[in-house]
Design an enzyme around this catalytic site. Structure first.
Site, PDB file in Angstrom:
ATOM      1  N   HIS A  82     116.146 -33.525 -74.493  1.00  0.00           N
ATOM      2  CA  HIS A  82     116.172 -32.541 -73.536  1.00  0.00           C
ATOM      3  C   HIS A  82     115.120 -31.763 -73.650  1.00  0.00           C
ATOM      4  CE1 HIS A  82     117.262 -29.821 -70.290  1.00  0.00           C
ATOM      5  NE2 HIS A  82     116.976 -28.742 -71.136  1.00  0.00           N
ATOM      6  N   ASP A 161     127.896 -25.277 -62.777  1.00  0.00           N
ATOM      7  CA  ASP A 161     126.766 -24.760 -63.336  1.00  0.00           C
ATOM      8  C   ASP A 161     125.729 -24.428 -62.177  1.00  0.00           C
ATOM      9  OD1 ASP A 161     124.388 -24.319 -65.253  1.00  0.00           O
ATOM     10  OD2 ASP A 161     123.447 -26.163 -63.981  1.00  0.00           O
ATOM     11  N   ARG A 168     123.100 -16.514 -60.330  1.00  0.00           N
ATOM     12  CA  ARG A 168     122.294 -16.023 -61.363  1.00  0.00           C
ATOM     13  C   ARG A 168     120.856 -15.757 -60.600  1.00  0.00           C
ATOM     14  NH1 ARG A 168     122.298 -19.950 -65.868  1.00  0.00           N
ATOM     15  NH2 ARG A 168     120.624 -18.628 -66.516  1.00  0.00           N
ATOM     16  N   SER A 183     124.462 -23.535 -69.759  1.00  0.00           N
ATOM     17  CA  SER A 183     124.012 -24.116 -68.600  1.00  0.00           C
ATOM     18  C   SER A 183     123.438 -25.491 -69.239  1.00  0.00           C
ATOM     19  CB  SER A 183     122.878 -23.446 -67.750  1.00  0.00           C
ATOM     20  OG  SER A 183     122.623 -24.260 -66.798  1.00  0.00           O
ATOM     21  N   LYS A 187     125.658 -29.621 -69.617  1.00  0.00           N
ATOM     22  CA  LYS A 187     125.113 -30.922 -68.848  1.00  0.00           C
ATOM     23  C   LYS A 187     124.749 -31.705 -70.078  1.00  0.00           C
ATOM     24  CE  LYS A 187     122.339 -28.563 -66.763  1.00  0.00           C
ATOM     25  NZ  LYS A 187     121.313 -27.644 -65.516  1.00  0.00           N
TER      26      LYS A 187
END
Length: 435
Positions: A82, A161, A168, A183, A187
């Site tokens: 990621h 999320d 947010r 968050s 995932k």
């Protein structure tokens, strides 16, 4: 149990229980708790943070709000990389074929770009006929053949999320490290993998602008990963200038392919090789990064990584000949050279400005509804540490609509900073952190 009591506890810096977190999040998802109460809770978290126990339970509730996919049919050591996003970040395109050639598998969710940062989906969509897997079965089938699997984000995966992020975004609570970490990790944890590698970028073109903030985010995510018994490591990488030279979509695909041929830019190649070597270390095939780098270079030199990429393109509906014939990718109609107005060593390139310069000619989106032109982009020809004479070409704009090219040129010129004194080439990797 009442939402107001939970908000009050968080406001007063008291630890909230797993049951209270579950009550708050599940009822918010079911629209039994209104936005204004959840906004108050998020603001309390923004100012007071979360304890380790709260963070793990919060992430678990996020993960379990939707589908959790277990790739039990994937017969390889499974790595999920990621990136927190940046300018010219085409790491996935080059990394996954390398990991496949090394005997590993990678299946990941990928998103579209917004603003000055690009998305992996946009880059692959530059390839005519390319189709992303839509189901778990499709991605497993392709990943078992190629070692590579990509899916677009689904509303069924961590729907909480998406709902929380929208709130947010309008309540000035995006920049909360516990909320960012939960968050991202919810995932990552919703898609099973044997190991997670986080590329946390810092600098002008990154979400985390300072190194201490990037390290704090990385350590928070590592803590979550360890709490869920995942093998996990974080790379803190430099986004004070664009990664590599190509910024766009088709041109980033080309640069990634060139890297698989051993011809990639130095900074991009170093980052990709290090992440692949880390994956080998997590798998247990090597004991050191140096050993891993030798194996990575082997699969690039013998073209097996390039072959894996071509196979993945073929299995995904595209033409594998793009690895040899770049004319199969979308073509731009015009170019504009950006020439330096100063002499000296390049001391800084504001990555965010380069990203915006590419966005305004069509390579990115200002809003989610914008259409992308996959052919256009910016080529950064001079990097930090290079010596430049007045009149030297420092960048090239590849466009289809000339009316935005001049503004793009001004932004690029403004992004470059010069020094009369010699400037050292910057590090691409600041730190590697393990859980």
């Amino acid at each position: 149990m009442r939402a107001v009591d939970i908000i009050e506890k968080k406001r007063d810096k008291k630890e909230i229980t797993n049951e209270e977190i579950s009550f708050l999040l599940s009822n918010y998802l079911n629209e039994e708790i209104p936005d204004y109460q959840m906004a108050a809770f998020l603001m309390a978290v923004y100012f007071n943070g979360m304890t380790d126990a709260e963070l793990l339970e919060f992430t678990k509730e996020m993960r379990d709000s939707g589908d959790v996919i277990d790739f039990d049919g994937l017969a390889r050591f499974h790595v999920d990389k990621h990136s927190t996003g940046g300018v010219g970040d085409k790491v996935t395109i080059a990394l996954e074929p390398i990991m496949s050639a090394l005997g590993m598998g990678s299946t990941k969710l990928s998103g579209k770009g917004l603003g000055h940062t690009g998305g992996t989906i946009d880059k692959f969509e530059a390839i005519k006929g390319f189709r992303f897997s839509n189901t778990k079965e499709e991605v497993i089938e392709i990943a078992n053949k190629t070692g590579i699997g990509l899916m677009g984000y689904s509303d069924k995966i961590v729907p909480l999320d998406k709902k929380l992020y929208s709130l947010r975004d309008v309540t000035a609570t995006v920049a909360s490290i516990p909320l960012i970490a939960s968050s991202i990790m919810s995932k990552k944890l919703a898609i099973h993998s044997d190991a997670i590698i986080l590329d946390v970028k810092t600098g002008n073109g990154a979400f985390m602008k300072t190194l201490p903030d990037a390290v704090e985010l990385a350590r928070t995510m590592l803590k979550i990963g360890k709490g869920f018994d995942r093998k996990i490591v974080a790379v803190i990488s430099n986004m004070d200038q664009p990664l590599g030279c190509a910024v766009g979509n088709a041109n980033e695909v080309i640069e990634a392919i060139e890297t698989l041929k051993g011809n990639g830019p130095e900074d991009f190649t170093e980052l990709v090789y290090n992440i692949a070597a880390l994956a080998l270390k997590l798998k247990g095939d090597v004991n050191t990064l140096e050993e891993g780098m030798v194996k990575v270079k082997e699969v690039v030199d013998n073209r097996s990584a390039l072959e894996k990429f071509a196979l993945f393109i073929k299995e995904s509906g595209g033409d594998p000949e793009i690895v040899n014939d770049y004319s199969l990718l979308p073509a731009y109609s015009g170019t504009l050279e950006v020439k330096s107005e100063e002499e000296g060593y390049v001391s800084q390139i504001l990555a965010e400005e380069i990203g915006k310069a590419a966005m305004i000619i069509g390579a990115g989106r200002a809003t989610k509804e914008d259409e992308i032109d996959h052919s256009v982009g910016v080529l950064v020809l001079k990097k930090v540490g290079d010596f430049v004479k007045k009149g030297d070409v420092i960048a090239k704009i590849c466009y289809n609509d000339s009316k935005y090219a001049d503004n793009s040129k001004k932004m690029i010129l403004g992004a470059y900073k010069f020094s009369k004194e010699k400037v050292e080439k910057p590090k691409i990797i600041f730190e590697i952190l393990e859980a």
